[in-house]
Write a protein that holds these residues in place. Sequence first.
Motif, PDB file in Angstrom:
ATOM      1  N   ILE A   1       0.807  -1.219   0.000  1.00 54.35           N
ATOM      2  CA  ILE A   1       0.000   0.000   0.000  1.00 54.35           C
ATOM      3  C   ILE A   1       0.841   1.271   0.000  1.00 54.35           C
ATOM      4  CG2 ILE A   1      -1.966  -1.118   1.092  1.00 54.35           C
ATOM      5  CD1 ILE A   1      -1.028   0.049   3.758  1.00 54.35           C
ATOM      6  N   GLY A   2       2.159   1.150  -0.071  1.00 50.88           N
ATOM      7  CA  GLY A   2       2.978   2.354  -0.164  1.00 50.88           C
ATOM      8  C   GLY A   2       2.729   3.106  -1.459  1.00 50.88           C
ATOM      9  N   ASN A   3       2.284   2.384  -2.480  1.00 46.82           N
ATOM     10  CA  ASN A   3       1.921   2.995  -3.748  1.00 46.82           C
ATOM     11  C   ASN A   3       0.426   2.855  -3.982  1.00 46.82           C
ATOM     12  OD1 ASN A   3       4.315   4.000  -5.265  1.00 46.82           O
ATOM     13  ND2 ASN A   3       5.056   1.915  -4.913  1.00 46.82           N
ATOM     14  N   SER A   4      -0.100   3.745  -4.804  1.00 46.71           N
ATOM     15  CA  SER A   4      -1.503   3.652  -5.191  1.00 46.71           C
ATOM     16  C   SER A   4      -1.699   2.462  -6.120  1.00 46.71           C
ATOM     17  CB  SER A   4      -1.933   4.939  -5.888  1.00 46.71           C
ATOM     18  OG  SER A   4      -1.189   5.116  -7.089  1.00 46.71           O
ATOM     19  N   TYR A   5      -2.947   2.148  -6.382  1.00 48.03           N
ATOM     20  CA  TYR A   5      -3.291   1.032  -7.267  1.00 48.03           C
ATOM     21  C   TYR A   5      -4.493   1.454  -8.088  1.00 48.03           C
ATOM     22  CZ  TYR A   5      -3.730  -3.941  -8.577  1.00 48.03           C
ATOM     23  OH  TYR A   5      -3.749  -5.127  -9.261  1.00 48.03           O
ATOM     24  N   GLY A   6      -4.467   1.182  -9.374  1.00 46.92           N
ATOM     25  CA  GLY A   6      -5.595   1.601 -10.193  1.00 46.92           C
ATOM     26  C   GLY A   6      -5.342   1.352 -11.660  1.00 46.92           C
ATOM     27  N   GLY A   7      -5.699   2.347 -12.469  1.00 47.56           N
ATOM     28  CA  GLY A   7      -5.562   2.203 -13.905  1.00 47.56           C
ATOM     29  C   GLY A   7      -5.372   3.540 -14.584  1.00 47.56           C
ATOM     30  N   LEU A   8      -5.287   3.502 -15.896  1.00 46.96           N
ATOM     31  CA  LEU A   8      -4.976   4.697 -16.670  1.00 46.96           C
ATOM     32  C   LEU A   8      -5.783   4.663 -17.963  1.00 46.96           C
ATOM     33  CD1 LEU A   8      -2.795   6.980 -16.201  1.00 46.96           C
ATOM     34  CD2 LEU A   8      -1.426   5.794 -17.900  1.00 46.96           C
ATOM     35  N   ARG A   9      -6.453   5.772 -18.245  1.00 48.59           N
ATOM     36  CA  ARG A   9      -7.133   5.921 -19.527  1.00 48.59           C
ATOM     37  C   ARG A   9      -6.376   6.945 -20.365  1.00 48.59           C
ATOM     38  NH1 ARG A   9     -12.112   3.564 -20.037  1.00 48.59           N
ATOM     39  NH2 ARG A   9     -13.055   2.762 -18.087  1.00 48.59           N
ATOM     40  N   LEU A  10      -6.149   6.593 -21.607  1.00 48.20           N
ATOM     41  CA  LEU A  10      -5.419   7.449 -22.537  1.00 48.20           C
ATOM     42  C   LEU A  10      -6.362   7.836 -23.669  1.00 48.20           C
ATOM     43  CD1 LEU A  10      -2.426   5.027 -22.531  1.00 48.20           C
ATOM     44  CD2 LEU A  10      -2.251   7.339 -21.643  1.00 48.20           C
ATOM     45  N   ASP A  11      -6.684   9.107 -23.760  1.00 50.07           N
ATOM     46  CA  ASP A  11      -7.623   9.596 -24.754  1.00 50.07           C
ATOM     47  C   ASP A  11      -6.903  10.507 -25.741  1.00 50.07           C
ATOM     48  OD1 ASP A  11      -9.808  10.369 -26.219  1.00 50.07           O
ATOM     49  OD2 ASP A  11     -10.686  11.645 -24.658  1.00 50.07           O
ATOM     50  N   LYS A  12      -6.405   9.895 -26.807  1.00 51.78           N
ATOM     51  CA  LYS A  12      -5.704  10.631 -27.859  1.00 51.78           C
ATOM     52  C   LYS A  12      -4.594  11.509 -27.279  1.00 51.78           C
ATOM     53  CE  LYS A  12      -9.769  10.666 -30.876  1.00 51.78           C
ATOM     54  NZ  LYS A  12     -10.759  11.512 -31.598  1.00 51.78           N
ATOM     55  N   VAL A  13      -3.706  10.882 -26.543  1.00 53.03           N
ATOM     56  CA  VAL A  13      -2.598  11.572 -25.880  1.00 53.03           C
ATOM     57  C   VAL A  13      -1.448  11.752 -26.868  1.00 53.03           C
ATOM     58  CG1 VAL A  13      -0.958  11.513 -23.977  1.00 53.03           C
ATOM     59  CG2 VAL A  13      -3.261  10.608 -23.655  1.00 53.03           C
ATOM     60  N   PHE A  14      -1.067  12.989 -27.097  1.00 48.60           N
ATOM     61  CA  PHE A  14       0.037  13.260 -28.012  1.00 48.60           C
ATOM     62  C   PHE A  14       1.374  13.067 -27.310  1.00 48.60           C
ATOM     63  CE2 PHE A  14       3.282  16.213 -29.604  1.00 48.60           C
ATOM     64  CZ  PHE A  14       3.400  15.735 -30.908  1.00 48.60           C
ATOM     65  N   ILE A  15       2.271  12.329 -27.965  1.00 47.90           N
ATOM     66  CA  ILE A  15       3.610  12.085 -27.450  1.00 47.90           C
ATOM     67  C   ILE A  15       4.613  12.494 -28.520  1.00 47.90           C
ATOM     68  CG2 ILE A  15       5.194  10.408 -26.439  1.00 47.90           C
ATOM     69  CD1 ILE A  15       2.684  10.705 -24.859  1.00 47.90           C
ATOM     70  N   PRO A  16       5.526  13.416 -28.222  1.00 47.97           N
ATOM     71  CA  PRO A  16       6.543  13.767 -29.219  1.00 47.97           C
ATOM     72  C   PRO A  16       7.413  12.561 -29.568  1.00 47.97           C
ATOM     73  CG  PRO A  16       6.514  15.339 -27.404  1.00 47.97           C
ATOM     74  CD  PRO A  16       5.657  14.192 -26.988  1.00 47.97           C
ATOM     75  N   GLU A  17       7.965  12.573 -30.752  1.00 50.60           N
ATOM     76  CA  GLU A  17       8.840  11.489 -31.191  1.00 50.60           C
ATOM     77  C   GLU A  17      10.000  11.279 -30.222  1.00 50.60           C
ATOM     78  OE1 GLU A  17       9.998   8.342 -33.445  1.00 50.60           O
ATOM     79  OE2 GLU A  17       8.182   9.559 -33.709  1.00 50.60           O
ATOM     80  N   SER A  18      10.442  12.375 -29.589  1.00 50.88           N
ATOM     81  CA  SER A  18      11.576  12.293 -28.662  1.00 50.88           C
ATOM     82  C   SER A  18      11.271  11.461 -27.428  1.00 50.88           C
ATOM     83  CB  SER A  18      11.991  13.699 -28.222  1.00 50.88           C
ATOM     84  OG  SER A  18      10.921  14.348 -27.549  1.00 50.88           O
ATOM     85  N   HIS A  19       9.977  11.202 -27.157  1.00 51.78           N
ATOM     86  CA  HIS A  19       9.594  10.472 -25.948  1.00 51.78           C
ATOM     87  C   HIS A  19       9.190   9.025 -26.222  1.00 51.78           C
ATOM     88  CE1 HIS A  19       9.850  14.439 -24.282  1.00 51.78           C
ATOM     89  NE2 HIS A  19       9.605  13.986 -23.085  1.00 51.78           N
ATOM     90  N   ARG A  20       9.489   8.547 -27.427  1.00 51.51           N
ATOM     91  CA  ARG A  20       9.388   7.109 -27.672  1.00 51.51           C
ATOM     92  C   ARG A  20      10.715   6.479 -27.297  1.00 51.51           C
ATOM     93  NH1 ARG A  20       8.858   5.108 -33.678  1.00 51.51           N
ATOM     94  NH2 ARG A  20      11.091   5.581 -33.568  1.00 51.51           N
TER      95      ARG A  20
END
Length: 675
Positions: free
Chosen positions: A467-486
């Motif tokens: 429980i030191g960290n949270s627990y859950g999930g993530l929704r990604l709705d058309k999230v733009f990522i620059p090429e530099s962050h691949r």
Amino acid sequence: MKRFLNQYRWCVVVSTLLVFSACAEAQDVVLEATGATPVAAPAIWANVRPPSEVLTELQALHASDKETFIEQSEIDCFIREGGGGPCASCAGIIVLQTCRGMLGMQKVANPHRAFIESVRDQKVLLNGRVTNRQLARVFENYESYLGGATVSVDVLSAPNSPHAVDDNVWGDDRPLLIKAIPDSIQILSFTWTQGDGEVLGRHFVIVKNVADGEIHVVDPAAPSKPRRYILEKSSVDGCNRVFLRLPPDLPKRAETFELNTVFTVKVATKSPAFGRPVPVSQFDLISASIDQTAKRLSTEGKLRSPRDWRRETATFGLPGLDLPTDLGGSGWSAEKMLEVFRHAGRHDLNLRDVVGGAHSRVLLKSENEPIRKIVRQVAEGNAYMAITITEPDFGTDFTSIQTRSEHVDGGHVLSGHKRYNARLDQATHVIVFAKSASGTPRRLSVFVLPIDAPGVTIERFGAHGLIGNSYGGLRLDKVFIPESHRIGGDDDGYKIFNEHFTYWRLMQTAAAIGTAERALEMMADRMRTREVYGKPIGRFTHLQQPLGQHATELKMAHALAVEAARLLDQGRYKEAEPLVCGLKAEGIEIALKAVDAAARAFGGEGYSDRVDVGDRLRDLNGLRIADGTTDAMRSAVVMHTYGKEFWDMAFGREEVNSGKKPDGPAKTTSPSADF
């Protein structure tokens, strides 16, 4: 007239910069962790001055020049219609100027520009109503103005506060303490309610000092004027409610101010050795420092907080031990890191997340400077990484995940839904595995993005351990990522996953071994001291037998782990993989059985919170699922040892019967849940 012209001038400046920011939003500016202009460190650090002394000076300075702080009336015009006020932003400027004064630095000459930078980073500030996290981020982002010093923000809310989003509420475990702290600034947030019951919203004041039962504060509405309150506690509706009241010598007012949150901003200078590689010869010093930090954070109720650990331990290099030296780390070997994880696990299995770069090691597969900058932030204790692979319908068969990436001009767009992921509430950045944009079946791509990137939504639910960290999930709705962050190429995700989790699973097993070894030590002490029928229970052979058995099994697991670590240090990952998969399965099961035996030796006390063996048992149950389930790991051992056809038979790949060539790499390992 002069004040009006100043307001007009800043309205024009802010409007212009916000337009520029909107134009740049589709580019990598949206991924910048902070937009503030870095400030060179002073040549010689002064001792941190107490905030009460600094605030007194700043108030006097503002009374004469009106340019030290930003008064609310100056920037009211920026707040959107129907929103709150700019109190939070003005409080942030007061905190910034105070931090610089505490460090012996001159005040920021142009606080309006700092305000503009904070708005560019978080446009929600223009709504006037902020969450606890948004205000904490304002304070954290001003760290770049502190010449290399660091700030950490602790948030404590009222039990009935709508702003409390976690378990950090005051009560018996974490009492409410408002006081002058030598190296920290306290900010009080209260709900302002008019006499007719209309709630105006939150207001923020900065604690200057506490004397004679009164709290002296600096109010962003009139920062050069004295303000003081007294605390009044009430147990209305069964809640520990706290109100700020005016002292008896002041005229009474019809409004009520109910305290909802206390922010504590701690300022720390970096050790002179910060950023230098830690020699492996200092293992004993690192271990002792872990022990001291664990003791201190335990008394503060923060033993399981990864962000507090990383900030605190950056001064002796713990977050960067296994990161490259050119990125601020120490470059320790896997064999040496094994012992650090093992030692940390003795205190609590949640400390598996505070040693070394953790999941930021995935980023080492990139040579892009923006990603290398994130790794440096991890080594400095200022960044923390979550990783998301598992989805609602895909765990073991992770190469079938549905989160997709699409090529667009300048980068990629991600869409999908992750679930059973840890660390999302604590993380500054998140690593996302997605289907490759190349379209090749079972090929994956890997990206890293700020946890608060536009289009990212975190979902939360509880967990039964770790429980030191949270627990859950993530929704990604058309999230733009620059090429530099691949990270890596379009189809490199599978290879990156395998190499990273071979290392990571080994270190998790080491932490589990340490957790169990400490539990057996507690069991032995219990057997020496607990008496039944006038004699110690250690005389019972039915307790001695499992103690000897589990101690031996843990030593065997540790010996095998050392062998696997040496293979990793030689770059022989394929040879190490079956050993690591076996250790992740059997090492965790061995640790579980050892801790279970210890818990039973404690009897009723073992089921209580007087000892932590129950916590250790619960956390190990989580780790038998996290990062590769016991069953999947055993199947991987069979595949590596006796042939891939066993894996194909188990998981129904049609190539087994058809004789077709696989259209992608075979699934060999399983995350199951990204704990």
